[in-house]
Write an enzyme that holds these catalytic residues in place. Structure first.
Site, PDB file in Angstrom:
ATOM      1  CG  ASP A  10      43.071  54.687  17.793  1.00  0.00           C
ATOM      2  OD1 ASP A  10      43.473  54.283  16.688  1.00  0.00           O
ATOM      3  OD2 ASP A  10      43.652  54.390  18.864  1.00  0.00           O
ATOM      4  CG  ASP A 108      43.590  51.128  20.401  1.00  0.00           C
ATOM      5  OD1 ASP A 108      43.526  50.652  19.252  1.00  0.00           O
ATOM      6  OD2 ASP A 108      44.279  52.127  20.683  1.00  0.00           O
ATOM      7  CD  GLU A 109      41.468  50.926  14.924  1.00  0.00           C
ATOM      8  OE1 GLU A 109      41.223  51.944  14.265  1.00  0.00           O
ATOM      9  OE2 GLU A 109      42.393  50.145  14.670  1.00  0.00           O
TER      10      GLU A 109
HETATM   11  P1  TTP Z   1      47.381  51.827  18.127  1.00  0.00           P
HETATM   12  O1  TTP Z   1      46.042  52.456  18.338  1.00  0.00           O
HETATM   13  O2  TTP Z   1      47.941  51.808  16.765  1.00  0.00           O
HETATM   14  O3  TTP Z   1      48.465  52.533  19.056  1.00  0.00           O
HETATM   15  P2  TTP Z   1      48.340  53.181  20.489  1.00  0.00           P
HETATM   16  O4  TTP Z   1      46.955  53.115  21.004  1.00  0.00           O
HETATM   17  O5  TTP Z   1      49.386  52.597  21.366  1.00  0.00           O
HETATM   18  O6  TTP Z   1      48.759  54.673  20.226  1.00  0.00           O
HETATM   19  P3  TTP Z   1      47.947  55.831  19.501  1.00  0.00           P
HETATM   20  O7  TTP Z   1      47.788  56.903  20.520  1.00  0.00           O
HETATM   21  O8  TTP Z   1      48.794  56.272  18.366  1.00  0.00           O
HETATM   22  O9  TTP Z   1      46.638  55.256  19.052  1.00  0.00           O
HETATM   23  O10 TTP Z   1      47.343  50.348  18.658  1.00  0.00           O
HETATM   24  C1  TTP Z   1      46.624  49.958  19.806  1.00  0.00           C
HETATM   25  C2  TTP Z   1      47.409  48.939  20.624  1.00  0.00           C
HETATM   26  O11 TTP Z   1      47.751  47.840  19.797  1.00  0.00           O
HETATM   27  C3  TTP Z   1      48.708  49.488  21.162  1.00  0.00           C
HETATM   28  O12 TTP Z   1      48.591  50.093  22.431  1.00  0.00           O
HETATM   29  C4  TTP Z   1      49.600  48.292  21.171  1.00  0.00           C
HETATM   30  C5  TTP Z   1      49.057  47.385  20.095  1.00  0.00           C
HETATM   31  N1  TTP Z   1      49.943  47.409  18.927  1.00  0.00           N
HETATM   32  C6  TTP Z   1      50.748  46.302  18.673  1.00  0.00           C
HETATM   33  O13 TTP Z   1      50.698  45.308  19.394  1.00  0.00           O
HETATM   34  N2  TTP Z   1      51.596  46.353  17.599  1.00  0.00           N
HETATM   35  C7  TTP Z   1      51.682  47.433  16.771  1.00  0.00           C
HETATM   36  O14 TTP Z   1      52.467  47.458  15.810  1.00  0.00           O
HETATM   37  C8  TTP Z   1      50.825  48.563  17.041  1.00  0.00           C
HETATM   38  C9  TTP Z   1      50.869  49.777  16.156  1.00  0.00           C
HETATM   39  C10 TTP Z   1      50.000  48.499  18.126  1.00  0.00           C
HETATM   40 MG    MG Z   2      45.324  53.725  19.835  1.00  0.00          MG
END
Ligand code: TTP
Ligand code: MG
Length: 358
Positions: A10, A108-109
């Site tokens: 992730d 992103d995962e």
């Molecule tokens: P996430 O992997 O949940 O968040 P992140 O990558 O920003 O942070 P983390 O380090 O905790 O993994 O989500 C990936 C992307 O998806 C994030 O950059 C933005 C988008 N996203 C949304 O559009 N809405 C949301 O509610 C969330 C949680 C993420």
């Molecule tokens: Mg993320």
């Protein structure tokens, strides 16, 4: 059954990290991607934010007005979804090359079955480190990786040490790893299920694991099966290979801005070569070539050329790219960044022309 090695990868603060990558002056600062805060009167939400902003309590999905109260001095940037999609494609392409089986799970995962791949890299932790290194050198992004014998545990593990984390769960100790964790850590358990479980006196995954199955079935019906399997580390869901590659691209920022076109041309040949190598690995043809060029002051252009027929030749990438540079060669400013991308990709036919004409 053979113990599998599953990674869950992730990216850290994904959209925010992509913005920092294009704008290094944001690094180390609270950065909030989302709606315009309009001095606290803005509507809309935070899409994501950098870890520096999270220290102030800013979170994804929070109203932007709340974020503004928590951190008025943050940098606020509107999201550029097209860019995030493109970078996501590049990241997935990079990750996929390390996996026996690859499943993109969101922008992103990804889940990766690396049971065989680990052997080549001298172990799962070594492989994870190599992936992190490549992601950082090639894409200038960081991620968190969870290593476990199944998907649900790998997903929990990747979240344990964010950002830039690496969590290995020993297959012999999976139940000990899960037992103390709250049930909400299980991906797929939302607020409602969590509350229902809590009302039954089940707070931790360990408590869920030993809860009488008949009672669990009475409460949750079919869902009881996966709840039980996850809690008991018995889940064995396969990696679903679903990744469709849309484009292959790479870019490079010059250490010093330059107007030396011999140097720029040399670099474009190198970038074209690396894009072409990946095209060969993917066994694909391309039709569109895109040049990206950024001058000092963030002035960025992209120019594309679509061929009449699909091609897999390195020379045609180079020719088109160099041709696309013509209009920029007398630009007044120096060049900061260049990029090469190929798209409109097609799988190569299994049969060659020779076989058809036999
Ligand atoms: P996430 O992997 O949940 O968040 P992140 O990558 O920003 O942070 P983390 O380090 O905790 O993994 O989500 C990936 C992307 O998806 C994030 O950059 C933005 C988008 N996203 C949304 O559009 N809405 C949301 O509610 C969330 C949680 C993420
Ligand atoms: Mg993320």
């Amino acid at each position: 059954m053979l113990t599998r090695v599953i990674f869950h990868v992730d990216l850290d603060a994904f959209y925010a990290s992509v913005e920092i990558r294009s704008n290094p002056s944001y690094r180390g600062l609270p950065l909030i991607i989302g709606a315009d805060p309009k001095d606290g009167k803005g509507r809309g939400v935070v899409v994501t934010c950098s870890y520096e902003a999270r220290k102030f309590g800013v979170r994804s999905a929070q109203p932007i007005s709340i974020a503004y109260k928590l951190c008025p001095n943050a940098i606020y940037v509107r999201p550029n979804f097209e860019l995030y999609d493109e970078v996501s494609g590049d990241v997935m392409g990079l990750l996929k090359r390390f996996a026996d089986k690859f499943e993109q799970a969101s922008i992103d995962e990804a889940y990766m079955d690396v049971t065989q791949a680990c052997i080549r890299y001298g172990g799962s932790v070594e492989l994870a480190k190599q992936i992190k290194l490549e992601l950082e050198t090639i894409e200038r992004l960081t991620c968190s990786i969870g290593i476990a014998p199944n998907k649900s545990i790998a997903k929990i593990a990747s979240d344990m040490k964010k950002p830039n984390g690496l969590t290995y769960v020993d297959p012999a100790r999976v139940k000990e790893f899960l037992a103390p964790l709250p049930v909400s850590k299980i991906s797929g358990i939302g607020k409602k299920t969590e509350q229902k479980l809590n009302e039954l006196g089940i707070k931790t995954i360990g408590e869920l694991a030993v809860y009488p199955t008949a009672k669990l079935y009475e409460e949750f019906g079919k869902n009881a099966v996966w709840l039980w399997a996850i809690a008991n580390a018995e889940e064995q869901v396969e990696i679903q290979e679903n990744y469709v590659i849309k484009s292959i691209g790479t870019e490079r920022t010059f250490e010093e801005d330059t107007d030396d076109w011999a140097l720029i041309e040399k670099e474009l040949r190198v970038l074209s070569g690396s894009v072409h190598e990946r095209l060969l690995t993917e066994k694909m043809f391309f039709k569109t070539v895109t040049l990206k060029i950024r001058f000092v002051g963030f002035e960025t252009y992209t120019r594309s050329k679509t061929l009449r027929f699909s091609s897999s030749s390195k020379e045609s990438i180079i020719d088109e790219i160099l041709h696309l540079t013509t209009e920029f060669r007398s630009h007044a400013k120096k060049v900061r960044l260049i990029g090469v991308r190929i798209s409109s990709l097609e799988k190569r036919q299994a049969k060659t022309i020779d076989e058809f004409t036999k």
